[in-house]
Enzyme design. Structure first.
Site, PDB file in Angstrom:
ATOM      1  N   ASP A   9       0.875  -1.161   0.000  1.00  0.00           N
ATOM      2  CA  ASP A   9       0.000   0.000   0.000  1.00  0.00           C
ATOM      3  C   ASP A   9       0.923   1.226   0.000  1.00  0.00           C
ATOM      4  O   ASP A   9       2.118   1.097   0.285  1.00  0.00           O
ATOM      5  CB  ASP A   9      -0.870  -0.036   1.267  1.00  0.00           C
ATOM      6  CG  ASP A   9      -1.688   1.210   1.437  1.00  0.00           C
ATOM      7  OD1 ASP A   9      -2.307   1.652   0.462  1.00  0.00           O
ATOM      8  OD2 ASP A   9      -1.704   1.760   2.565  1.00  0.00           O
ATOM      9  N   LEU A  10       0.384   2.385  -0.336  1.00  0.00           N
ATOM     10  CA  LEU A  10       1.245   3.582  -0.374  1.00  0.00           C
ATOM     11  C   LEU A  10       1.094   4.446   0.885  1.00  0.00           C
ATOM     12  O   LEU A  10       2.006   4.543   1.703  1.00  0.00           O
ATOM     13  CB  LEU A  10       0.884   4.420  -1.621  1.00  0.00           C
ATOM     14  CG  LEU A  10       1.601   5.761  -1.726  1.00  0.00           C
ATOM     15  CD1 LEU A  10       3.069   5.590  -2.084  1.00  0.00           C
ATOM     16  CD2 LEU A  10       0.922   6.646  -2.771  1.00  0.00           C
ATOM     17  N   ASP A  11      -0.112   5.061   0.994  1.00  0.00           N
ATOM     18  CA  ASP A  11      -0.340   6.030   2.070  1.00  0.00           C
ATOM     19  C   ASP A  11      -0.305   5.348   3.434  1.00  0.00           C
ATOM     20  O   ASP A  11      -1.123   4.473   3.706  1.00  0.00           O
ATOM     21  CB  ASP A  11      -1.702   6.706   1.881  1.00  0.00           C
ATOM     22  CG  ASP A  11      -1.779   7.514   0.596  1.00  0.00           C
ATOM     23  OD1 ASP A  11      -0.857   8.299   0.353  1.00  0.00           O
ATOM     24  OD2 ASP A  11      -2.758   7.363  -0.154  1.00  0.00           O
ATOM     25  N   THR A  17       1.693   9.945   4.249  1.00  0.00           N
ATOM     26  CA  THR A  17       0.758  10.901   3.651  1.00  0.00           C
ATOM     27  C   THR A  17      -0.601  10.852   4.341  1.00  0.00           C
ATOM     28  O   THR A  17      -1.423  11.747   4.125  1.00  0.00           O
ATOM     29  CB  THR A  17       0.565  10.577   2.154  1.00  0.00           C
ATOM     30  OG1 THR A  17       0.589   9.164   2.023  1.00  0.00           O
ATOM     31  CG2 THR A  17       1.641  11.195   1.304  1.00  0.00           C
ATOM     32  N   LYS A  45      -9.200   5.779   5.844  1.00  0.00           N
ATOM     33  CA  LYS A  45      -7.932   5.193   5.394  1.00  0.00           C
ATOM     34  C   LYS A  45      -8.190   4.033   4.448  1.00  0.00           C
ATOM     35  O   LYS A  45      -8.998   3.146   4.747  1.00  0.00           O
ATOM     36  CB  LYS A  45      -7.096   4.719   6.588  1.00  0.00           C
ATOM     37  CG  LYS A  45      -6.456   5.870   7.333  1.00  0.00           C
ATOM     38  CD  LYS A  45      -5.476   5.361   8.383  1.00  0.00           C
ATOM     39  CE  LYS A  45      -4.872   6.505   9.171  1.00  0.00           C
ATOM     40  NZ  LYS A  45      -4.099   6.016  10.300  1.00  0.00           N
ATOM     41  N   GLY A  46      -7.507   4.039   3.338  1.00  0.00           N
ATOM     42  CA  GLY A  46      -7.583   2.916   2.395  1.00  0.00           C
ATOM     43  C   GLY A  46      -8.725   3.014   1.404  1.00  0.00           C
ATOM     44  O   GLY A  46      -8.728   2.316   0.405  1.00  0.00           O
ATOM     45  N   ARG A  49     -11.159   8.296  -2.903  1.00  0.00           N
ATOM     46  CA  ARG A  49     -11.392   9.721  -2.617  1.00  0.00           C
ATOM     47  C   ARG A  49     -12.887  10.010  -2.461  1.00  0.00           C
ATOM     48  O   ARG A  49     -13.301  10.649  -1.506  1.00  0.00           O
ATOM     49  CB  ARG A  49     -10.798  10.542  -3.759  1.00  0.00           C
ATOM     50  CG  ARG A  49     -10.529  11.963  -3.387  1.00  0.00           C
ATOM     51  CD  ARG A  49      -9.955  12.722  -4.559  1.00  0.00           C
ATOM     52  NE  ARG A  49      -8.666  12.205  -5.019  1.00  0.00           N
ATOM     53  CZ  ARG A  49      -8.054  12.629  -6.124  1.00  0.00           C
ATOM     54  NH1 ARG A  49      -8.598  13.560  -6.869  1.00  0.00           N
ATOM     55  NH2 ARG A  49      -6.884  12.122  -6.477  1.00  0.00           N
ATOM     56  N   SER A 114      -2.559   0.564  -4.386  1.00  0.00           N
ATOM     57  CA  SER A 114      -3.040   1.729  -3.642  1.00  0.00           C
ATOM     58  C   SER A 114      -4.352   2.256  -4.205  1.00  0.00           C
ATOM     59  O   SER A 114      -4.607   2.148  -5.407  1.00  0.00           O
ATOM     60  CB  SER A 114      -1.987   2.842  -3.727  1.00  0.00           C
ATOM     61  OG  SER A 114      -2.520   4.070  -3.301  1.00  0.00           O
ATOM     62  N   ALA A 115      -5.159   2.850  -3.336  1.00  0.00           N
ATOM     63  CA  ALA A 115      -6.422   3.455  -3.775  1.00  0.00           C
ATOM     64  C   ALA A 115      -6.201   4.868  -4.317  1.00  0.00           C
ATOM     65  O   ALA A 115      -7.110   5.473  -4.873  1.00  0.00           O
ATOM     66  CB  ALA A 115      -7.380   3.525  -2.595  1.00  0.00           C
ATOM     67  N   SER A 116      -4.984   5.372  -4.162  1.00  0.00           N
ATOM     68  CA  SER A 116      -4.744   6.788  -4.489  1.00  0.00           C
ATOM     69  C   SER A 116      -4.560   7.039  -5.973  1.00  0.00           C
ATOM     70  O   SER A 116      -3.847   6.318  -6.662  1.00  0.00           O
ATOM     71  CB  SER A 116      -3.488   7.267  -3.750  1.00  0.00           C
ATOM     72  OG  SER A 116      -3.151   8.564  -4.210  1.00  0.00           O
ATOM     73  N   ASN A 118      -3.148   9.732  -6.805  1.00  0.00           N
ATOM     74  CA  ASN A 118      -1.902  10.513  -6.798  1.00  0.00           C
ATOM     75  C   ASN A 118      -0.672   9.615  -6.637  1.00  0.00           C
ATOM     76  O   ASN A 118       0.447  10.118  -6.459  1.00  0.00           O
ATOM     77  CB  ASN A 118      -1.919  11.508  -5.622  1.00  0.00           C
ATOM     78  CG  ASN A 118      -3.025  12.545  -5.764  1.00  0.00           C
ATOM     79  OD1 ASN A 118      -3.100  13.243  -6.773  1.00  0.00           O
ATOM     80  ND2 ASN A 118      -3.888  12.636  -4.769  1.00  0.00           N
ATOM     81  N   LYS A 145     -11.203  -0.734  -1.725  1.00  0.00           N
ATOM     82  CA  LYS A 145     -10.942  -1.659  -0.615  1.00  0.00           C
ATOM     83  C   LYS A 145     -12.087  -1.477   0.380  1.00  0.00           C
ATOM     84  O   LYS A 145     -12.530  -0.346   0.551  1.00  0.00           O
ATOM     85  CB  LYS A 145      -9.608  -1.310   0.078  1.00  0.00           C
ATOM     86  CG  LYS A 145      -8.377  -1.409  -0.834  1.00  0.00           C
ATOM     87  CD  LYS A 145      -7.132  -0.824  -0.131  1.00  0.00           C
ATOM     88  CE  LYS A 145      -5.957  -0.733  -1.078  1.00  0.00           C
ATOM     89  NZ  LYS A 145      -4.786  -0.065  -0.510  1.00  0.00           N
ATOM     90  N   GLU A 169      -0.118  -3.255   4.623  1.00  0.00           N
ATOM     91  CA  GLU A 169      -1.224  -2.301   4.697  1.00  0.00           C
ATOM     92  C   GLU A 169      -1.291  -1.607   6.055  1.00  0.00           C
ATOM     93  O   GLU A 169      -0.938  -2.210   7.052  1.00  0.00           O
ATOM     94  CB  GLU A 169      -2.547  -3.065   4.544  1.00  0.00           C
ATOM     95  CG  GLU A 169      -3.206  -2.976   3.217  1.00  0.00           C
ATOM     96  CD  GLU A 169      -3.733  -1.582   2.874  1.00  0.00           C
ATOM     97  OE1 GLU A 169      -3.815  -0.713   3.755  1.00  0.00           O
ATOM     98  OE2 GLU A 169      -4.053  -1.373   1.703  1.00  0.00           O
ATOM     99  N   ASP A 170      -1.780  -0.371   6.075  1.00  0.00           N
ATOM    100  CA  ASP A 170      -1.976   0.302   7.363  1.00  0.00           C
ATOM    101  C   ASP A 170      -3.463   0.510   7.674  1.00  0.00           C
ATOM    102  O   ASP A 170      -3.791   1.039   8.729  1.00  0.00           O
ATOM    103  CB  ASP A 170      -1.284   1.672   7.387  1.00  0.00           C
ATOM    104  CG  ASP A 170      -1.985   2.660   6.484  1.00  0.00           C
ATOM    105  OD1 ASP A 170      -2.341   2.283   5.350  1.00  0.00           O
ATOM    106  OD2 ASP A 170      -2.200   3.809   6.911  1.00  0.00           O
TER     107      ASP A 170
HETATM  108  C1  BG6 Z   1      -5.643   5.792   0.080  1.00  0.00           C
HETATM  109  C2  BG6 Z   1      -5.737   6.557   1.370  1.00  0.00           C
HETATM  110  O1  BG6 Z   1      -4.374   5.252  -0.059  1.00  0.00           O
HETATM  111  O2  BG6 Z   1      -5.931   6.632  -1.030  1.00  0.00           O
HETATM  112  C3  BG6 Z   1      -7.095   7.217   1.481  1.00  0.00           C
HETATM  113  O3  BG6 Z   1      -5.543   5.699   2.459  1.00  0.00           O
HETATM  114  C4  BG6 Z   1      -7.332   8.084   0.260  1.00  0.00           C
HETATM  115  O4  BG6 Z   1      -7.142   7.976   2.660  1.00  0.00           O
HETATM  116  C5  BG6 Z   1      -7.198   7.252  -1.007  1.00  0.00           C
HETATM  117  O5  BG6 Z   1      -8.633   8.675   0.321  1.00  0.00           O
HETATM  118  C6  BG6 Z   1      -7.379   8.063  -2.277  1.00  0.00           C
HETATM  119  O6  BG6 Z   1      -6.295   8.941  -2.401  1.00  0.00           O
HETATM  120  P1  BG6 Z   1      -6.176  10.115  -3.452  1.00  0.00           P
HETATM  121  O7  BG6 Z   1      -4.729  10.502  -3.402  1.00  0.00           O
HETATM  122  O8  BG6 Z   1      -6.588   9.576  -4.784  1.00  0.00           O
HETATM  123  O9  BG6 Z   1      -7.091  11.184  -2.990  1.00  0.00           O
HETATM  124 MG    MG Z   2      -2.777   3.181   3.550  1.00  0.00          MG
END
Ligand code: BG6
Ligand code: MG
Length: 217
Positions: A9-11, A17, A45-46, A49, A114-116, A118, A145, A169-170
């Site tokens: 996982d990233l964040d 972050t 978390k996880g 957005r 990762s779900a992000s 970014n 997730k 994972e966190d």
């Molecule tokens: C996850 C975070 O990795 O990414 C979440 O744990 C976050 O808190 C999600 O909402 C989406 O991230 P982003 O960067 O696309 O807004």
């Molecule tokens: Mg995370």
């Protein structure tokens, strides 16, 4: 025995972050007229957005149109990007870089899961992007997730069966996603939150090369 692979996982695992996500959501909540605690933040978390925003709005008992929600997502992400643009390699969490380099050197493949949306940008800021054998992030998945989609896609990219993948994972939702995928789950953080994980480590400092070796062999 088939060689194991890692999915990170990233964040909150590679970089802290999670605190910036919290600050940006808290600011948004305050602008909307309610407070948002760190305990409530655990539920964000996880998750994606948009799901994060929906959970936040529930806490504030606020209902908004889709147009307004899209506008708020842009505001939150702008704020968040402001925080992450100030990061550099020093923000990589303890032990992570040396573990990635160890895995690389020993031909053990690893992916991001990762779900992000970014994620690629953040990995580039941290100068880690090119180390990964695969990257699956919020742009590649349609279900958040605890659905296993993100990790199953990562396993596929690494040409591994789920049972040969080890997920770090966190987030509670992330551990559930790993378990739902039939993978080995390692939780980084508090026992109360991550009790469903196969292994729980208090911080990435405990994610040592020796610990990884035991999982691989
Ligand atoms: C996850 C975070 O990795 O990414 C979440 O744990 C976050 O808190 C999600 O909402 C989406 O991230 P982003 O960067 O696309 O807004
Ligand atoms: Mg995370």
């Amino acid at each position: 025995m088939t060689k194991k692979a890692f999915i990170f996982d990233l964040d909150g695992v590679i970089v802290d972050t999670a605190k910036f996500h919290y600050l940006a959501w808290k600011q948004l909540a305050n602008e909307l007229g309610f407070d948002f605690t760190e305990k409530q933040n655990e539920q964000l978390k996880g998750v994606s957005r948009i799901t994060s925003l929906e959970i936040l709005l529930k806490f504030g008992k606020i209902q908004l149109s889709n147009e307004k929600k899209s506008a708020l997502l842009k505001v939150k992400n702008k704020q968040y990007l402001g925080y992450i643009s100030k990061m550099n390699e020093n923000d990589i969490l303890p032990g992570i870089k040396s573990l990635l380099l160890f895995l690389k050197k020993n031909n053990i493949s690893f992916s991001l899961g990762s779900a992000s949306k970014n994620a690629r940008l953040i990995l580039k800021i941290l100068d880690l992007h090119d180390l990964f054998d695969a990257i699956v992030d919020g742009n590649d998945v349609s279900i958040a997730k605890p659905d296993p989609e993100v990790f199953l896609k990562a396993a596929k990219s690494l040409h591994k069966n789920p049972q040969d993948c080890i997920v770090i994972e966190d987030a509670k939702a992330g551990i559930q996603a790993a378990n739902n995928a039939g993978m080995i789950s390692i939780g980084i953080g508090k026992k109360e939150v991550l009790q469903e994980a196969d292994f729980i480590l208090e911080s990435t400092k405990e994610l040592t090369i020796d610990f990884a070796k035991k999982l691989i062999d």
